[in-house]
Design an enzyme around this catalytic site. Structure first.
Site, PDB file in Angstrom:
ATOM      1  CG  ASP A  29      11.499 -59.940  46.448  1.00  0.00           C
ATOM      2  OD1 ASP A  29      10.871 -59.394  46.655  1.00  0.00           O
ATOM      3  OD2 ASP A  29      12.007 -60.863  46.430  1.00  0.00           O
ATOM      4  CD  GLU A  78       7.207 -71.332  26.658  1.00  0.00           C
ATOM      5  OE1 GLU A  78       6.447 -71.955  27.735  1.00  0.00           O
ATOM      6  OE2 GLU A  78       8.297 -71.547  26.767  1.00  0.00           O
TER       7      GLU A  78
HETATM    8  C1  NOJ Z   1      11.522 -56.842  48.887  1.00  0.00           C
HETATM    9  C2  NOJ Z   1      10.555 -57.384  49.275  1.00  0.00           C
HETATM   10  O1  NOJ Z   1       9.612 -56.101  48.938  1.00  0.00           O
HETATM   11  C3  NOJ Z   1      10.930 -57.741  50.517  1.00  0.00           C
HETATM   12  O2  NOJ Z   1       9.556 -57.174  51.605  1.00  0.00           O
HETATM   13  C4  NOJ Z   1      12.020 -58.799  51.376  1.00  0.00           C
HETATM   14  O3  NOJ Z   1      11.660 -58.428  52.466  1.00  0.00           O
HETATM   15  C5  NOJ Z   1      12.620 -58.077  50.062  1.00  0.00           C
HETATM   16  N1  NOJ Z   1      12.644 -57.858  48.641  1.00  0.00           N
HETATM   17  C6  NOJ Z   1      13.900 -59.444  50.152  1.00  0.00           C
HETATM   18  O4  NOJ Z   1      12.995 -60.716  49.383  1.00  0.00           O
END
Ligand code: NOJ
Length: 575
Positions: free
Chosen positions: A235, A286
Site C-alpha cells: 500500500d 530467504e
Molecule cells: C491505498 C488503498 O488502496 C486505499 O484504499 C487506502 O485508503 C489508502 N491507500 C490508505 O491506506
C-alpha cells in the site's frame, strides 16, 4: 461435459475437486508465475459473509473459492483483514500479525490459504507500511510518552508553527481532505506536538528513517511468509519516505489524487524509498518458492512506475496509467507501447488493471464524461452519467483488450459480473473517510465497494443471510448475480471465463504485442502469440480482417462487422 453444462454446475465448492489439496503451488506451476498471472482482488468485507453480520469474512471467502477456480484466476490478492478499527476499511492496521475478529481468526486465514493452494491459486496479502492505525500499540505508546522519546520517534511528530505551536508544522493536506497534521494533547493536558497523517487522522505515518520501523516490517513480512503467503501488495509504496525538510507544498493536481505529479510531492517518490524494497526483496528471497511484491505507486508515468520493479526491487507494480486511459484507440496504443517499453527495459512484466477498490468501476467509468479524479467518486447527480448498456459494452471490450496483453492482469471482484458503480448510495450509508473529511464534497469510494451479488433470488443476493450488508446493494443487480450469469453463455461472467481460458491456452501472458497495419483510427489491432486482437473504440462498425475465425467477441457481430465498443479475438484459418 460441454461448456454449457459446465457453466450450469453448482456454484458451491462441493463439486470442484481441488487439484492438490494442501500442497502449495509449486510443482507444475510456472516459475515466476507473477510475470503472466491473472490476479483477482478480493475486498474481504464485500465478498461473502458467512456469519450473518453483514460484513464479508475469511470463511466466506474460503467457501466461495471454487467460484474463482471456475473463473480461472491464478492468484488472489486480499485487501487488509488484519486487526483494525476499520476507520479506512482495514487500511488502518492496529495489529499487523493478527486477523480482525470481523473477518475471523488466524486459523481461518490458514484454512483459506490451504484451500486456495489446493485449488492452485496463489495468495497475496495487503501490507500497509506507510501508516498504522492510531489504535496500534506503538501509537498509543507514543501518545503516552514525552516529545523526543523513542516511542514518538516511530511516527512523525513535530512541533507546530506559531508562537504557541498552534499552527501545523507545514501546509500538507491529507489525501482524504483536510490538513495532514493533527495536534495531540500531552499527558499533562497541555496542547502538544503534531503528528503527520497523509490519510485520515486515525492513520499516523510511520517514520521510515528509524531502524526500529524497518526491523518491525521485516518481522511482519516473515510472519506472513512463514504462514505460506505468495506475496504482498504494498500500500502507498511511493510514500513511506518524506523529504526531511518537510517543505510547504501545494499539489498541482486535485488533492484527492494519490500522487502522479510530474514534480513529486515531498511525501511521495523520494529516492530513499527504493532502499526499503531492496531490503524487502532480500527478505522474500530467504524463502523457497516464488514470492512476489506488487507496489501500489501512483506516479505520473509508466517510466517512473518502472523504477519500482528494477531487478533488485519489487516484482510488479500497478499500471495506473493504463487504468486512467480513456477508451480511445490512440491513447490506449500509446500507453500500451509506453508500458511494454518501460517495463521491458527493467526486465519486469507490465501489469494491467482497470478497476480496484479506490476507483469508479470501469463499467461506469469508461463511459463517463467530465472530470473524475481518482478517489473522488461520483454521486447521484454526477453530470455525464452513462447509460448502463454503453458502460457495460465498453467494460467488456476494454477487459478483452486488457486480457489479450502480455504481462500480468488484475481483476477486481465483481467486474467479472459487469457490476457498475453504485453512484446512488444514500448519503447515510456512506462510510469512506473521504466523504466525512470533505463534508460530503467528495463522494469517495463506497460506490465500488458494495457487496457482491451471488444469487439473484436470495436474501441480500446471497451475500449474507440474516445480516444487513454494510453497504446496500442496488436492486438492479439481481440480473447481474453470479448464479443468473452462470446459466447464461452470453453473460459477462461467461465471457470472463472464456477469456481467461483462452488467455491460458494461448499463453498470451507471455506473448508479445505486434501491431498490425491497416486498422482504422479508432481501432487497435495486434497479434499476440497465434491470436489477432481487434478492439473497436469508435462509433461505427468495422470489418473483420479476412481469413480469420472468431474465437471470442464481446458483443454480437453483425455478419463480418465488429460493432462499436467491441473487441474480438481471432485466429487465422489454417491453410
Ligand atoms: C491505498 C488503498 O488502496 C486505499 O484504499 C487506502 O485508503 C489508502 N491507500 C490508505 O491506506
Amino acid at each position: 461435459m460441454t461448456a454449457q453444462q459446465d457453466l450450469r454446475s453448482s456454484p458451491d465448492t462441493a463439486d470442484v475437486v481441488p487439484r492438490e489439496t494442501g500442497a502449495p503451488p509449486g510443482p507444475g506451476m510456472p516459475a515466476q508465475w507473477w510475470r503472466s498471472a491473472v490476479i483477482y482482488q478480493i475486498y474481504p468485507r464485500s465478498f461473502h459473509d458467512s456469519t450473518g453480520d453483514g460484513v464479508g469474512d475469511l470463511p466466506g471467502i474460503t467457501a466461495r473459492l471454487g467460484a474463482l477456480q471456475e473463473l480461472g484466476v491464478d492468484a488472489i490478492w486480499l485487501s487488509p483483514f488484519m486487526t483494525s478499527p476499520q476507520k479506512d476499511a482495514g487500511y488502518d492496521v492496529a495489529d499487523y500479525c493478527d486477523v480482525d475478529p470481523i473477518f475471523g481468526t488466524l486459523a481461518d486465514f490458514d484454512a483459506l490459504l490451504e484451500r486456495a493452494h489446493g485449488f492452485g491459486i496463489r495468495v497475496i496479502v495487503d501490507l500497509v507500511p506507510n501508516h498504522s492505525s492510531d489504535q496500534h500499540l506503538w501509537f498509543q505508546q507514543a501518545l503516552a510518552a514525552a516529545p523526543g522519546s523513542p516511542e514518538r520517534a516511530r511516527y512523525i511528530f513535530r512541533e507546530g508553527r506559531g508562537e504557541q505551536g498552534e499552527q501545523p508544522p507545514n501546509n500538507w493536506q491529507s489525501i482524504f481532505g483536510g490538513p495532514a497534521w493533527t495536534r495531540i494533547t500531552e499527558t499533562d493536558g497541555t496542547p502538544g506536538q503534531w503528528y503527520l497523517h497523509l490519510f485520515d487522522s486515525s492513520q499516523p505515518d510511520f517514520d521510515w528513517s528509524q531502524e526500529e520501523v524497518k526491523e518491525e516490517f521485516r518481522r511482519i513480512l516473515r510472519f506472513w511468509l512463514d504462514r505460506g503467503v505468495d506475496g504482498f501488495r504494498v500500500d502507498v509504496a511511493h510514500g513511506l519516505v518524506k523529504d526531511q525538510d518537510f517543505p510547504d507544498y501545494t499539489p498541482d493536481v486535485d488533492a484527492a489524487s494519490m500522487g502522479g505529479e510530474e514534480t513529486p510531492a515531498p511525501y511521495f517518490e523520494q529516492t530513499a524509498v527504493h532502499e526499503i524494497y531492496r531490503d524487502w526483496r532480500l527478505v522474500l528471497e530467504e524463502y523457497p518458492g516464488d514470492r512476489a511484491l506488487c507496489g501500489e505507486a501512483w506516479v505520473s508515468s509508466v517510466a517512473k512506475a518502472a523504477l519500482w520493479v528494477r531487478p533488485d526491487e519489487m516484482h510488479q507494480t500497478f499500471n495506473f496509467q493504463y487504468l486512467e486511459t480513456p477508451w480511445e484507440a490512440e491513447q490506449l496504443r500509446g500507453v500500451i507501447d509506453d508500458s511494454l517499453y518501460a517495463f521491458n527495459a527493467v526486465g519486469a512484466p507490465s501489469t494491467w488493471v482497470l478497476s480496484n477498490h479506490d476507483v469508479v468501476r470501469h463499467a461506469t467509468r469508461l463511459s463517463l464524461t467530465g472530470e473524475n479524479p481518482q478517489g473522488t467518486g461520483i454521486g447521484p447527480a454526477h453530470p455525464g452519467l452513462p447509460d448502463r448498456e454503453t458502460g457495460l459494452a465498453r467494460a467488456r471490450a476494454a477487459t478483452a483488450l486488457m486480457l489479450a496483453l502480455p504481462g500480468s492482469a488484475y481483476i477486481y471482484q465483481g467486474e467479472e459480473l459487469g457490476l457498475d458503480e453504485v453512484h446512488d448510495l444514500p448519503d447515510a450509508a456512506r462510510q469512506d473517510p473521504t466523504w466525512f473529511r470533505t463534508a460530503g464534497e467528495r463522494f469517495g469510494r463506497d460506490g465500488c465497494r458494495v457487496p457482491l451479488p451471488w444469487a439473484g433470488e436470495a436474501e441480500n443476493f446471497g451475500f449474507s443471510s440474516g445480516g444487513t450488508p454494510w453497504l446496500p446493494q442496488p436492486e438492479r443487480w439481481e440480473d447481474l448475480s453470479r448464479d443468473v450469469q452462470r446459466a447464461d453463455p452470453d453473460s459477462t461472467l461467461s465471457l470472463y471465463r472464456r477469456m481467461l481460458a483462452l488467455r491460458a491456452e494461448h499463453d498470451l501472458g507471455l506473448g508479445e504485442v505486434r501491431w498490425l497495419p491497416g486498422a482504422e483510427d479508432a481501432v487497435l489491432m495486434f497479434s499476440n502469440q497465434d491470436l489477432t486482437v481487434l478492439a473497436n473504440t469508435g462509433t461505427k462498425p468495422v470489418a473483420l480482417p479476412a481469413g480469420h475465425q472468431v474465437l471470442l467477441a464481446t458483443a454480437p457481430l453483425a455478419g463480418s462487422q465488429v460493432p462499436a465498443d467491441c473487441t474480438v479475438w481471432l485466429q487465422r484459418h489454417a491453410g
